[in-house]
Design a protein around this motif. Structure first.
Motif, PDB file in Angstrom:
ATOM      1  N   VAL A   2     114.628 100.213 115.685  1.00  0.00           N
ATOM      2  CA  VAL A   2     115.012  98.821 115.491  1.00  0.00           C
ATOM      3  C   VAL A   2     114.207  97.952 116.450  1.00  0.00           C
ATOM      4  CG1 VAL A   2     116.914  97.179 115.636  1.00  0.00           C
ATOM      5  CG2 VAL A   2     117.318  99.459 114.751  1.00  0.00           C
ATOM      6  N   LYS A   3     113.738  96.817 115.947  1.00  0.00           N
ATOM      7  CA  LYS A   3     112.990  95.869 116.770  1.00  0.00           C
ATOM      8  C   LYS A   3     113.651  94.506 116.703  1.00  0.00           C
ATOM      9  CE  LYS A   3     108.474  97.807 116.917  1.00  0.00           C
ATOM     10  NZ  LYS A   3     107.222  97.420 117.454  1.00  0.00           N
ATOM     11  N   LEU A   4     113.535  93.776 117.783  1.00  0.00           N
ATOM     12  CA  LEU A   4     113.937  92.377 117.815  1.00  0.00           C
ATOM     13  C   LEU A   4     112.658  91.568 117.680  1.00  0.00           C
ATOM     14  CD1 LEU A   4     116.481  92.443 120.757  1.00  0.00           C
ATOM     15  CD2 LEU A   4     116.980  92.383 118.337  1.00  0.00           C
ATOM     16  N   ARG A   5     112.534  90.823 116.592  1.00  0.00           N
ATOM     17  CA  ARG A   5     111.307  90.065 116.382  1.00  0.00           C
ATOM     18  C   ARG A   5     111.587  88.766 115.652  1.00  0.00           C
ATOM     19  NH1 ARG A   5     107.797  93.821 112.333  1.00  0.00           N
ATOM     20  NH2 ARG A   5     109.450  94.377 110.934  1.00  0.00           N
ATOM     21  N   LEU A   6     110.516  87.956 115.522  1.00  0.00           N
ATOM     22  CA  LEU A   6     110.632  86.649 114.901  1.00  0.00           C
ATOM     23  C   LEU A   6     110.454  86.757 113.394  1.00  0.00           C
ATOM     24  CD1 LEU A   6     108.487  84.539 117.376  1.00  0.00           C
ATOM     25  CD2 LEU A   6     110.958  84.720 117.291  1.00  0.00           C
ATOM     26  N   LYS A   7     111.195  85.935 112.677  1.00  0.00           N
ATOM     27  CA  LYS A   7     111.092  85.844 111.225  1.00  0.00           C
ATOM     28  C   LYS A   7     110.897  84.365 110.882  1.00  0.00           C
ATOM     29  CE  LYS A   7     113.652  87.189 107.108  1.00  0.00           C
ATOM     30  NZ  LYS A   7     114.883  87.818 106.632  1.00  0.00           N
ATOM     31  N   GLN A  13     106.533  73.214 109.064  1.00  0.00           N
ATOM     32  CA  GLN A  13     106.584  73.406 110.512  1.00  0.00           C
ATOM     33  C   GLN A  13     107.134  74.794 110.804  1.00  0.00           C
ATOM     34  OE1 GLN A  13     108.990  70.275 112.034  1.00  0.00           O
ATOM     35  NE2 GLN A  13     107.388  68.744 111.861  1.00  0.00           N
ATOM     36  N   ALA A  14     106.545  75.427 111.777  1.00  0.00           N
ATOM     37  CA  ALA A  14     106.968  76.786 112.109  1.00  0.00           C
ATOM     38  C   ALA A  14     108.313  76.758 112.825  1.00  0.00           C
ATOM     39  CB  ALA A  14     105.928  77.456 112.989  1.00  0.00           C
ATOM     40  N   VAL A  15     109.316  77.356 112.219  1.00  0.00           N
ATOM     41  CA  VAL A  15     110.636  77.549 112.805  1.00  0.00           C
ATOM     42  C   VAL A  15     110.972  79.011 112.584  1.00  0.00           C
ATOM     43  CG1 VAL A  15     113.061  76.903 112.724  1.00  0.00           C
ATOM     44  CG2 VAL A  15     111.319  75.184 112.307  1.00  0.00           C
ATOM     45  N   TYR A  16     111.492  79.665 113.590  1.00  0.00           N
ATOM     46  CA  TYR A  16     111.704  81.106 113.520  1.00  0.00           C
ATOM     47  C   TYR A  16     113.152  81.477 113.777  1.00  0.00           C
ATOM     48  CZ  TYR A  16     106.647  81.174 114.037  1.00  0.00           C
ATOM     49  OH  TYR A  16     105.302  80.965 113.870  1.00  0.00           O
ATOM     50  N   ARG A  17     113.584  82.566 113.153  1.00  0.00           N
ATOM     51  CA  ARG A  17     114.837  83.220 113.495  1.00  0.00           C
ATOM     52  C   ARG A  17     114.495  84.470 114.279  1.00  0.00           C
ATOM     53  NH1 ARG A  17     117.639  82.754 107.776  1.00  0.00           N
ATOM     54  NH2 ARG A  17     118.590  80.728 108.059  1.00  0.00           N
ATOM     55  N   ILE A  18     115.308  84.788 115.241  1.00  0.00           N
ATOM     56  CA  ILE A  18     115.161  86.046 115.965  1.00  0.00           C
ATOM     57  C   ILE A  18     116.111  87.029 115.300  1.00  0.00           C
ATOM     58  CG2 ILE A  18     115.364  87.189 118.191  1.00  0.00           C
ATOM     59  CD1 ILE A  18     114.901  84.401 119.451  1.00  0.00           C
TER      60      ILE A  18
END
Length: 87
Positions: A2-7, A13-18
Motif C-alpha cells: 500500500v502506498k500513500l500518494r497523490l491523485k 488547475q491541479a488539485v490533488y487528493r491524498i
C-alpha cells in the motif's frame, strides 16, 4: 504494498487528493481510502491524521511529495509519539 500518494482531481488547475492505494495501481486507479486533500496553488492542506497513522502503522509507504506534506503537518512526530506510547 500500500502506498500513500497523490491523485489528481482538478481539470484546469491541479488539485490533488491524498489516497491510500495499491502500489501497482495507476495514479487514477481505485483507491482504498481518501486520507487528505492538497491544493498547491492556494497552499492548502487537509489531512485525516488518524487514517494516515493507521496506514503508516500497517506498513504503507508514502511517496516523496506526500512525505513532505505530512512532515510539514507534523504527522511523523505523532507517529513516533504513538509508537512510544504503546511499547
Amino acid at each position: 504494498m500500500v502506498k500513500l500518494r497523490l491523485k489528481r482531481c482538478g481539470r484546469k488547475q491541479a488539485v490533488y487528493r491524498i489516497v491510500a492505494i495499491d502500489g501497482r495501481s495507476r495514479r487514477e486507479g481505485r483507491d482504498l481510502r481518501k486520507v487528505g486533500f492538497y491544493d498547491p496553488i492556494n497552499n492548502q492542506t487537509l489531512l485525516n491524521v488518524p487514517a494516515i497513522l493507521y496506514f503508516l502503522a500497517k506498513g504503507a509507504q508514502p511517496t516523496g511529495t506526500v512525505q513532505d506534506i505530512s512532515q510539514k503537518a507534523g504527522v511523523f512526530t505523532e507517529l513516533s509519539l504513538n509508537q512510544t506510547k504503546f511499547y
